[in-house]
Design a protein around this motif. Structure first.
Motif, short mmCIF file in Angstrom:
data_model
loop_
_atom_site.label_atom_id
_atom_site.label_comp_id
_atom_site.label_asym_id
_atom_site.label_seq_id
_atom_site.Cartn_x
_atom_site.Cartn_y
_atom_site.Cartn_z
N ASP A 199 4.11 -35.19 -34.00
CA ASP A 199 2.74 -35.23 -33.54
C ASP A 199 2.18 -36.62 -33.56
OD1 ASP A 199 -0.18 -33.40 -34.53
OD2 ASP A 199 0.58 -33.86 -32.59
N ALA A 200 2.85 -37.59 -33.27
CA ALA A 200 2.40 -38.96 -33.14
C ALA A 200 1.71 -39.44 -34.42
CB ALA A 200 1.50 -39.11 -31.95
N LEU A 201 0.57 -38.86 -34.77
CA LEU A 201 -0.14 -39.29 -35.97
C LEU A 201 0.68 -39.03 -37.22
CD1 LEU A 201 -3.75 -38.02 -35.13
CD2 LEU A 201 -2.87 -40.35 -34.99
N LYS A 202 1.32 -37.86 -37.27
CA LYS A 202 2.16 -37.55 -38.43
C LYS A 202 3.35 -38.49 -38.50
CE LYS A 202 2.96 -33.23 -39.23
NZ LYS A 202 3.53 -31.86 -39.09
N SER B 103 9.13 -35.90 -16.27
CA SER B 103 7.84 -36.48 -15.93
C SER B 103 8.05 -37.66 -14.99
CB SER B 103 7.12 -36.94 -17.20
OG SER B 103 6.00 -37.72 -16.88
N HIS B 104 7.11 -37.85 -14.06
CA HIS B 104 7.15 -38.98 -13.14
C HIS B 104 6.35 -40.17 -13.66
CE1 HIS B 104 9.17 -36.41 -10.31
NE2 HIS B 104 8.15 -35.59 -10.24
N THR B 105 5.48 -39.95 -14.65
CA THR B 105 4.64 -41.02 -15.17
C THR B 105 5.18 -41.63 -16.45
OG1 THR B 105 3.30 -39.42 -16.43
CG2 THR B 105 2.62 -39.93 -14.16
N SER B 106 6.09 -40.95 -17.13
CA SER B 106 6.69 -41.47 -18.36
C SER B 106 8.10 -40.90 -18.48
CB SER B 106 5.85 -41.08 -19.59
OG SER B 106 5.74 -39.68 -19.71
N GLU C 49 9.85 -38.85 -20.08
CA GLU C 49 9.78 -37.68 -20.95
C GLU C 49 10.24 -36.44 -20.18
OE1 GLU C 49 6.03 -39.18 -23.74
OE2 GLU C 49 5.73 -37.64 -22.19
N LEU C 50 10.61 -35.43 -20.95
CA LEU C 50 11.18 -34.21 -20.38
C LEU C 50 10.44 -33.01 -20.94
CD1 LEU C 50 13.65 -32.95 -18.75
CD2 LEU C 50 14.80 -32.81 -20.96
N VAL C 51 10.15 -32.04 -20.05
CA VAL C 51 9.49 -30.80 -20.45
C VAL C 51 10.52 -29.67 -20.43
CG1 VAL C 51 7.61 -29.19 -19.98
CG2 VAL C 51 7.33 -31.61 -19.48
N SER C 52 10.52 -28.87 -21.47
CA SER C 52 11.39 -27.70 -21.54
C SER C 52 10.56 -26.48 -21.93
CB SER C 52 12.52 -27.91 -22.56
OG SER C 52 11.99 -28.08 -23.87
N THR C 53 10.88 -25.35 -21.33
CA THR C 53 10.24 -24.09 -21.67
C THR C 53 11.28 -23.19 -22.31
OG1 THR C 53 10.67 -23.07 -19.51
CG2 THR C 53 8.63 -24.32 -19.77
N HIS C 54 10.82 -22.34 -23.24
CA HIS C 54 11.75 -21.60 -24.08
C HIS C 54 11.39 -20.12 -24.13
CE1 HIS C 54 13.52 -25.36 -25.64
NE2 HIS C 54 12.29 -25.82 -25.51
N GLY C 55 12.39 -19.34 -24.56
CA GLY C 55 12.23 -17.89 -24.66
C GLY C 55 12.72 -17.37 -25.99
N CYS D 123 7.87 -27.47 -24.79
CA CYS D 123 8.12 -28.67 -25.58
C CYS D 123 8.20 -29.88 -24.65
CB CYS D 123 9.41 -28.56 -26.38
SG CYS D 123 9.41 -27.22 -27.60
N ILE D 124 7.69 -30.99 -25.13
CA ILE D 124 7.77 -32.28 -24.45
C ILE D 124 8.61 -33.20 -25.32
CG2 ILE D 124 6.47 -34.21 -23.47
CD1 ILE D 124 4.08 -32.38 -23.18
N TRP D 125 9.68 -33.73 -24.72
CA TRP D 125 10.63 -34.58 -25.46
C TRP D 125 10.59 -36.00 -24.89
CZ3 TRP D 125 12.71 -31.68 -29.30
CH2 TRP D 125 12.77 -30.30 -29.11
N ARG D 126 10.71 -36.95 -25.78
CA ARG D 126 10.80 -38.35 -25.38
C ARG D 126 12.27 -38.73 -25.24
NH1 ARG D 126 8.00 -40.13 -29.10
NH2 ARG D 126 6.00 -40.28 -28.02
N TYR D 127 12.60 -39.34 -24.09
CA TYR D 127 13.99 -39.72 -23.83
C TYR D 127 14.10 -41.24 -23.83
CZ TYR D 127 18.58 -39.69 -21.60
OH TYR D 127 19.92 -39.86 -21.34
#
Length: 632
Positions: A116-119, A542-545, A547-553, A564-568
């Motif tokens: 969470d960035a701050l954490k 993402s086209h602006t950064s 990063e990758l978005v994943s959806t889960h089940g 979830c948003i992941w930084r690559y």
């Protein structure tokens, strides 16, 4: 007293004392503890003798061969160890701490927690402060005074001068220390500080921190989507470049315009007893492809709400995946086939190429290149109908279906280079195939290994790891895959090409796999993998950064149905968005790259502000050649 000495009691008392003195060497023999090699203290004999001389005394019952005596000796003489930390090196001990944790992974591993960035920033600051406080830099101690060497000539004794015996000064005021360097004379010295931490820690706490990107955890809009199928193998949501969202609900396709929230019905197949199984917009334009459960393929023009082409049947079973590349439409079906069609041809046109690389249903298709680079428009390798290298009679770039023409042989366009015509397909057989319709040959194993040891494609892929792969496309035929990856252990529906680094593909596995893997499609190696802890349903970059978005089940942990948003390439989690009560099976991104929409079996569509605004959008809107702005 003489009567007491001669009495029977006195005789027994003297006899007992004599026996005690005779047996003293045997009873008081030193016993050595084998564990500590220490001689125990001799037990004190009983001072009160027994009245019965035939009965042994208490001291006689403890012999060295008795197990009870052995137990008592260990218990009585084994002392605890008190360590001495005076000579310990705290700095070395701090760096030797093991932070890796247990080597054996837990069977019930939870999804990675949100950094969470701050954490994450707070944890980094805490670690730095802890290191500064526990292992401070070693102070420079003054050297021990040395005794001046005695001269050869003897010094005559003299009367000492009048000096003060008790003379106090600053501890650092040595003869060799200059006056301006005395420590306690400085008002800002640590000795006068009221802070519980050192000066280095205070400076770290008071230093400005960089602003971190925050992601809103709640959707800014929620739409009802009745009859949205809860089926992992379907693709029913897509967002066009003209900011129109297409959604397949049951036997109907609805269009939702983002700028005015207008809803219109594109088609209704209930009259022919058919159901929508997939939808896909062309990269640039207003053309929408619709696949059905019966294997029919329809091409619609969204502004006029009219059908342009119908391929009936396009496949023998349902069409679960569609992907555009200019004027070429690729479709994947439950019949295990991938068909490629030129939409400029007539309605009855057959696919110009069929690919069979999967043994079960094809549930994921994705062309490389966001704008369909590689087909038509003179931007790459194109499957053209007129035979010319620039795309024949079709436009290809804007997605408008042009006049049909004859032919249909693949041709090399002027811009034909790179991996613009690479197609990734995922199947229910747990395999990922990379196709190249140009019929290019795969690089030799020697060149592939040489490429792997160096930097990756684009100069930023990095060192890649070995992966089990196979390819039967050495004969140059486009009907066989260029690469085939076998690492996944569940169905692969989620596919996404990295728009920032050429040749990088992200794939996600189903319930039994739960992994996101990254591939270098130039040399067929796996770059990295991430265990998400739950079923991966969709992936999008993402086209602006970067990063990758994943959806889960489905998940074996408490965290499920999350976005979830992941930084690559660090693969750290930026945010985790929750709100859906069923599997998040559908995912699409707005044309500006700021908003994502997710759909689930709970029959809702949720819109999230996931990414920041692209830098310089306002400046690039007009363009460099917008001369109207330069006129006064």
């Amino acid at each position: 007293m003489s009567g007491l000495k001669n009495s029977p009691f006195g005789k027994r008392l003297r006899a007992a004392h004599q026996d005690t003195e005779d047996d003293a060497p045997r009873r008081t023999r030193q016993r050595v503890n084998p564990a500590f090699a220490l001689a125990p203290i001799a037990p004190t004999p009983s001072l009160t003798p027994s009245l019965d001389s035939s009965r042994p005394t208490t001291s006689d019952t403890s012999g060295p061969d008795s197990p009870i005596d052995s137990f008592r000796s260990h218990r009585e003489y084994g002392d605890r160890f008190v360590p001495n930390r005076d000579t310990g090196d705290m700095r070395t001990s701090y760096h030797l701490m093991d932070e890796s944790g247990p080597s054996t992974p837990s069977k019930h591993r939870a999804i990675p927690t949100e950094s969470d960035a701050l954490k994450e920033q707070a944890n980094a600051i805490f670690s730095s402060i802890l290191h500064s406080e526990v292992t401070p830099p070693s102070p420079r101690r003054p050297a021990s005074p040395t005794r001046p060497a005695a001269s050869s000539s003897s010094i005559a004794p003299s009367t000492p001068t009048r000096r003060r015996i008790f003379h106090y000064n600053s501890p650092s005021s040595n003869p060799g220390t200059p006056t301006h360097g005395r420590r306690l004379d400085t008002p800002t010295d640590e000795a006068y500080s009221m802070s519980p931490v050192r000066a280095e820690s205070r400076q770290l706490l008071e230093s400005p921190r960089r602003q971190l990107r925050s992601v809103c955890k709640t959707p800014y809009r929620v739409l009802d989507a009745p009859d949205l199928a809860d089926d992992f193998y379907l693709n029913l949501v897509d967002w066009s470049s003209t900011n129109v969202l297409g959604v397949g609900l049951g036997s109907c396709v609805y269009l939702w315009t983002a700028h005015n929230a207008a809803v219109s019905k594109l088609c209704d197949l209930s009259g022919v007893a058919d159901t929508i199984s997939s939808v896909a917009w062309v990269q640039k334009g207003t053309t929408l492809a619709v696949g059905t459960l019966s294997g029919h393929l329809h091409i619609y023009d969204a502004p006029t709400l009219s059908v342009v082409r119908t391929y009936a049947p396009a496949h023998t079973q349902r069409i679960g995946a569609l992907s555009w590349n200019g004027h070429v439409l690729s479709s994947g079906s439950r019949d295990r086939m991938v068909h490629h069609r030129d939409v400029r041809e007539g309605a009855g046109g057959k696919p110009f190429r069929k690919c069979a690389g999967h043994r079960q249903e094809v549930c994921g298709l994705r062309w490389s290149g966001e704008l369909g680079l590689g087909f038509g428009g003179g931007r790459g390798v194109g499957v053209v109908a007129g035979g010319s290298g620039d795309g024949g009679g079709g436009t290809g770039a804007d997605g408008v279906i042009g006049a049909p023409s004859t032919g249909g042989a693949p041709a090399q366009g002027p811009g034909g280079s790179g991996m613009g015509s690479a197609l990734a397909s995922g199947g229910n057989d747990n395999k990922v195939c990379i196709w190249d319709l140009r019929g290019s040959r795969r690089a030799s194993s020697s060149s592939s290994s040489a490429h792997t040891s160096g930097s990756g494609p684009g100069g930023s892929i990095g060192t890649s790891t070995h992966s089990s792969r196979s390819s039967t496309g050495s004969d140059g035929d486009g009907d066989v895959p260029l690469w085939k990856f076998h690492e996944h252990t569940a169905a692969v529906k989620a596919l996404a090409w990295d728009p920032h680094v050429s040749g990088v593909l992200a794939t996600g596995g189903g319930t039994q796999d739960k992994h996101i893997r990254f591939w270098n499609t130039f040399n067929g190696t796996m770059l990295n993998e991430l265990d998400t802890g739950s079923q991966v349903c969709n992936l999008i970059w993402s086209h602006t950064s970067h990063e990758l978005v994943s959806t889960h089940g489905f998940s074996s942990t408490t965290a499920q149905n999350q976005i979830c948003i992941w930084r690559y390439p660090s693969l750290s989690q930026v945010a985790s968005l929750t709100g859906h009560t069923h599997r998040v099976l559908y995912l699409a991104m707005s044309p500006d790259g700021e908003t994502i929409v997710t759909g689930a079996g709970d029959e809702t569509l949720r819109f999230w502000n996931a990414f920041p605004r692209r830098e310089g959008v306002g400046e690039k809107a007009g363009g460099v050649l917008d001369w109207g702005r330069l006129i006064r």
